[in-house]
Design an enzyme around this catalytic site. Structure first.
Site, PDB file in Angstrom:
ATOM      1  N   HIS A  18       0.829  -1.219   0.000  1.00  0.00           N
ATOM      2  CA  HIS A  18       0.000   0.000   0.000  1.00  0.00           C
ATOM      3  C   HIS A  18       0.865   1.272   0.000  1.00  0.00           C
ATOM      4  O   HIS A  18       0.428   2.329  -0.460  1.00  0.00           O
ATOM      5  CB  HIS A  18      -0.921   0.031   1.229  1.00  0.00           C
ATOM      6  CG  HIS A  18      -1.844  -1.150   1.300  1.00  0.00           C
ATOM      7  ND1 HIS A  18      -2.347  -1.772   0.184  1.00  0.00           N
ATOM      8  CD2 HIS A  18      -2.353  -1.833   2.352  1.00  0.00           C
ATOM      9  CE1 HIS A  18      -3.122  -2.777   0.540  1.00  0.00           C
ATOM     10  NE2 HIS A  18      -3.134  -2.845   1.856  1.00  0.00           N
ATOM     11  N   PHE A  31      -0.323  -8.524   4.623  1.00  0.00           N
ATOM     12  CA  PHE A  31       0.986  -7.884   4.421  1.00  0.00           C
ATOM     13  C   PHE A  31       0.880  -6.500   3.763  1.00  0.00           C
ATOM     14  O   PHE A  31       1.755  -6.100   2.974  1.00  0.00           O
ATOM     15  CB  PHE A  31       1.919  -8.780   3.586  1.00  0.00           C
ATOM     16  CG  PHE A  31       1.771 -10.242   3.900  1.00  0.00           C
ATOM     17  CD1 PHE A  31       2.130 -10.732   5.144  1.00  0.00           C
ATOM     18  CD2 PHE A  31       1.252 -11.120   2.963  1.00  0.00           C
ATOM     19  CE1 PHE A  31       1.957 -12.069   5.459  1.00  0.00           C
ATOM     20  CE2 PHE A  31       1.081 -12.456   3.260  1.00  0.00           C
ATOM     21  CZ  PHE A  31       1.433 -12.936   4.513  1.00  0.00           C
ATOM     22  N   CYS A  32      -0.191  -5.766   4.046  1.00  0.00           N
ATOM     23  CA  CYS A  32      -0.391  -4.435   3.449  1.00  0.00           C
ATOM     24  C   CYS A  32      -0.342  -4.473   1.923  1.00  0.00           C
ATOM     25  O   CYS A  32       0.214  -3.581   1.280  1.00  0.00           O
ATOM     26  CB  CYS A  32       0.633  -3.426   3.968  1.00  0.00           C
ATOM     27  SG  CYS A  32       0.553  -3.157   5.720  1.00  0.00           S
ATOM     28  N   ALA A  33      -0.882  -5.551   1.369  1.00  0.00           N
ATOM     29  CA  ALA A  33      -0.966  -5.655  -0.095  1.00  0.00           C
ATOM     30  C   ALA A  33      -2.305  -6.319  -0.404  1.00  0.00           C
ATOM     31  O   ALA A  33      -2.370  -7.377  -1.026  1.00  0.00           O
ATOM     32  CB  ALA A  33       0.206  -6.468  -0.635  1.00  0.00           C
TER      33      ALA A  33
END
Ligand code: PLP
Length: 502
Positions: free
Chosen positions: A146, A398-400
């Site tokens: 992100h 995982f911020c994706a």
């Protein structure tokens, strides 16, 4: 290796054999490798740290060197007492070492800001939007964190996500260069820059960043590289072949064995020309009157208002110089061998699905492996690895989120990742991620693989030990084993103990 890197500016020290020996010596020179925890079965073990993609452990040797540097500590921006002179000199050297580490010429500056890539990408999105306001579109890839997506949306405008190549036996390869070329052509008149990660934090897959830079430049656009995952793992140069130089590169010190150090932007100096810095204050002005001020032209000073995080900058520079003197080629080879070994061991576990190809010759990747076990949720597997084996790994998205959704098959009929709740706070799906640092060995991989094989073979037993948290995270907790962090370490107790013994 990312593209064709010219000879690094930090020359490796000694023969190949000497460098290999030093790499071996370095393996144990980290703080936190022997930290012990008592597990759910009452046994006590040294932890197996396999969470380096989130943050890697700190180099003890760099800490020792920085502690010695701090005997000279003083604020920068003065050279008239000895300590200030030494510190100012060291801070200048720290920037130069960063530039050398990524082979950046005098046309580049390195700016220390924030605590990682997030700060750097936010600042550079602002800079590039202001520099070329008529270009209000950014192309990025579906695999981005992100941090390499949201700043472009916020500061520049529209973001187009290019899909990934399908690899022969995986779900996700590197960025699809044909699709990238097409997207660049389609949006050439509005395209400000292409922002791409050098390596994915989900699959570890490596992107051809210099080829991306060439395509961007052909359309009059720039190339911004997120090197959060690659910097500590691969040789990296901002130079490339003809017209392949990276314009902006961002790194996180805490992912380069230097937690506590700043984030870094290495960028072409001319990109900052004439732009007002984001923060103003001391250290960046030539002259101040009560009704006006003149900001210095000097870089990086212009972009670094206030007193810098000096110990952090020294730690980062010491670590980068050390890695450069050992040679990032060796670091890369070493990790590659371990990753191949881990892929083979994990692949052999019944019911374990690895995301992306498990063959490095098909899809080259750094030491990041993400997977799920058929029979159990990611949050339970992650908790069991920790509670019963002392193996520290990470789970969830995982911020994706868009990428993880896509890999999990949460797609709509037109093939786009849906915006369903797959990775939202209410949702359960996600993955388990193992990631390596220089300190990891085949024995660590064996510990993790044996643990996973046991969990995979006895899902009902493990399931009966846990309950879902139901807080939307997808996490699970043990029914009757409580870990009390304050018993593991308390700042207050440490201080009181020191006071009582003083
Ligand atoms: N980019 C990638 C590929 C990452 O893996 C991360 C962090 O995990 C970031 C950016 C953000 O880095 P930071 O949290 O250091 O700002």
């Amino acid at each position: 290796m990312i593209g064709t890197a010219p000879a690094p500016q930090i020359e490796p020290l000694g023969s190949q054999a000497e460098r290999e020996e030093r790499l071996e010596a370095l393996r144990t020179a980290f703080t936190g490798l022997d930290t012990e925890y008592t597990l759910a079965d009452g046994s006590t073990v040294s932890r197996t740290y396999l969470d380096s993609a989130a943050s890697n452990l700190r180099l003890t040797v760099a800490d020792d060197i920085v502690r010695r540097a701090l005997r000279h500590y003083a604020n920068t921006h003065s050279e008239l007492h000895f300590g200030a002179h030494v510190t100012t000199h060291l801070y200048h050297r720290a920037h130069q070492i960063v530039n050398d580490f990524v082979d950046a010429s005098d046309a580049y500056t390195s700016v220390f800001l924030g605590s990682g890539v997030t700060g750097g990408l936010n600042r550079m999105a602002q800079v590039l939007a202001e520099r070329r306001p008529e270009r209000d579109l950014v192309i990025t890839t579906l695999m981005e964190h992100h941090a390499n997506d949201l700043p472009h949306r916020k500061h520049v405008g529209e973001v187009v996500h290019v899909p990934l190549e399908k690899d022969p036996d995986g779900d996700a390869g590197r960025v699809d260069m044909t699709a990238l070329r097409a997207a660049i052509q389609e949006h050439a008149d509005r395209l400000n820059y292409v922002a791409v990660t050098a390596a994915s934090n989900v699959t570890g897959v490596i992107n051809p960043v210099h080829e991306v830079a060439r395509l961007a430049h052909e359309a009059g656009a720039l190339c911004v590289v997120d090197a959060a995952q690659s910097a500590a793992h691969l040789p990296l140069s901002v130079q490339g072949g003809d017209d392949e130089a990276i314009d902006v590169l961002c790194m996180s010190g805490h992912k380069i064995y230097a937690p506590g150090s700043p984030g870094v932007v290495v960028a072409r100096k001319d990109l900052f020309e004439g732009l007002e810095p984001q923060a103003v204050g001391g250290g960046i002005v030539d002259r101040v009157e009560t009704d006006r001020y003149e900001i210095t032209d000097a870089l990086p000073e212009r972009e670094e208002a206030g007193t810098p995080n000096l110990p952090g900058a020294f730690r980062l520079a010491t670590t980068l110089y050390l890695l450069g003197r050992i040679g990032m080629d060796l670091v890369e080879d070493d990790e590659r061998e371990l990753t191949q070994y881990a892929l083979e061991r994990f692949e052999a576990i019944d019911g374990l699905k690895i995301y992306g190809s498990h063959r490095l010759e098909v899809a080259d990747r750094i030491g990041v492996i993400t997977f799920n076990l058929d029979a159990l949720p990611h949050g339970l597997v992650t908790a069991a690895l920790n509670d019963y084996f002392g193996v520290a790994v990470r789970n969830e998205c995982f911020c994706a989120q868009p990428f993880v959704r896509k890999l999990l098959g949460r797609t709509s009929t037109n093939g786009d990742a849906t915006s369903d709740a797959a990775c939202s706070p209410e949702a359960q799906p996600g993955m388990v991620r193992v990631s390596f640092g220089l300190y990891n060995t085949k024995a660590d991989v064996d510990t993790a693989a044996d643990a996973l094989a046991d969990i995979a073979a006895r899902p009902d037993w493990y399931r009966s030990r846990y309950r879902p948290l139901r807080d939307g995270s997808g996490d699970w907790v043990h029914r009757n084993f409580d870990f009390e962090p304050a018993r593991a370490f308390s700042l207050e107790k440490e201080v009181d103990a020191w006071l009582q013994s003083a």
